[in-house]
Enzyme design. Structure first.
Site, mmCIF file in Angstrom:
data_model
loop_
_atom_site.group_PDB
_atom_site.id
_atom_site.type_symbol
_atom_site.label_atom_id
_atom_site.label_comp_id
_atom_site.label_asym_id
_atom_site.label_seq_id
_atom_site.Cartn_x
_atom_site.Cartn_y
_atom_site.Cartn_z
ATOM 1 N N LYS A 191 0.834 -1.199 0.000
ATOM 2 C CA LYS A 191 0.000 0.000 0.000
ATOM 3 C C LYS A 191 0.868 1.249 0.000
ATOM 4 C CE LYS A 191 -2.004 1.648 3.712
ATOM 5 N NZ LYS A 191 -2.887 1.850 4.878
ATOM 6 N N ASP B 147 -6.341 0.880 0.602
ATOM 7 C CA ASP B 147 -6.524 1.136 2.034
ATOM 8 C C ASP B 147 -7.910 0.660 2.429
ATOM 9 O OD1 ASP B 147 -8.275 3.039 1.053
ATOM 10 O OD2 ASP B 147 -7.391 4.724 2.140
#
Length: 234
Positions: free
Chosen positions: A128, A146
């Protein structure tokens, strides 16, 4: 009422949703402040379990004291902990910053690498964070999965997966690679402002007609409008 029929393909529906969200949020971007790839990497690491707004308040003093990997790698731990203390989990975050800065100096000549496989080798950096840096600091396409992105991708019927890597790959297959970074911003902005984890503002949602989860939140336009936020929060 939304049109939840599958008359159009998943790809066409997904791309239509992204186009509408792009029109809805023309200013969509990272809500973290940074000016260099190193700053982008650091603020992204610091944003875990806190809001972007709080990171933005703390980062000017942090970068004034430690503007580059060499300076941060040599930082006094107690002073660094004090600077990141307001962001929570300050000991773990300080440890990550010291280790990743040292790795940048020792392994990359003080430069942030612009490849996913190299970024994820840095201490405290997962896919991420790496995709945030690639997309926002280097202009290389990356999907940032996310909590908001994952939630919306499932609600919109783009994937049933909960594993972030599987979500990244399944959703990425629906869009041209060039669109990945902005797609991430569009979904994250929409998740922060409208499609909340609890009480999504379904009745005020610009993409409700293409959403199979329509009705999870209030469908009355007046009630739904009260749930909208003009600013996001992590």
């Amino acid at each position: 009422m939304p049109d939840t029929s599958l008359g159009t393909s998943l790809v066409r529906r997904a791309r239509k949703v992204d186009r509408v969200l792009a029109e809805t949020y023309p200013d969509a971007r990272s809500e973290l402040d940074f000016t260099t790839p190193f700053e982008c990497l650091v603020v992204t690491v610091l944003s875990a379990q806190t809001t972007d707004k709080r990171v933005n308040l703390a980062s000017p003093a942090l970068f004034a004291a430690y503007p580059d990997p060499a300076a941060m790698a040599a930082a006094d731990r107690a002073h660094l902990e004090k600077l990141v203390g307001p962001l929570g989990f300050f000991r773990a975050k300080t440890d990550s910053l010291l280790k990743l800065s040292a790795a940048l100096v020792e392994q990359h000549g003080g430069q942030v690498p612009d490849r996913l496989d190299e970024l994820v080798k840095l201490p405290g950096v997962g896919r991420k964070t790496a995709n945030v840096v690639l997309g926002n600091a280097f202009g290389k396409p990356g999907i940032t999965v996310d909590t908001h992105f994952g939630r919306l991708a499932r609600r919109l019927g783009w994937t049933e997966e909960s594993d972030p890597v599987k979500v990244e790959h399944e959703v990425g297959a629906l869009f041209p690679k060039r669109d990945w970074t902005m797609l991430s911003h569009h979904l994250i902005w929409h998740g922060r402002r409208c499609c909340h984890a609890r009480n999504p503002a379904c009745g005020a949602c610009p993409v409700a007609r293409w959403c199979p989860s329509y009705g999870e939140g209030p469908t009355d336009p007046v009630k739904a409008a009260k749930l909208l936020r003009t600013e996001g929060r992590a």
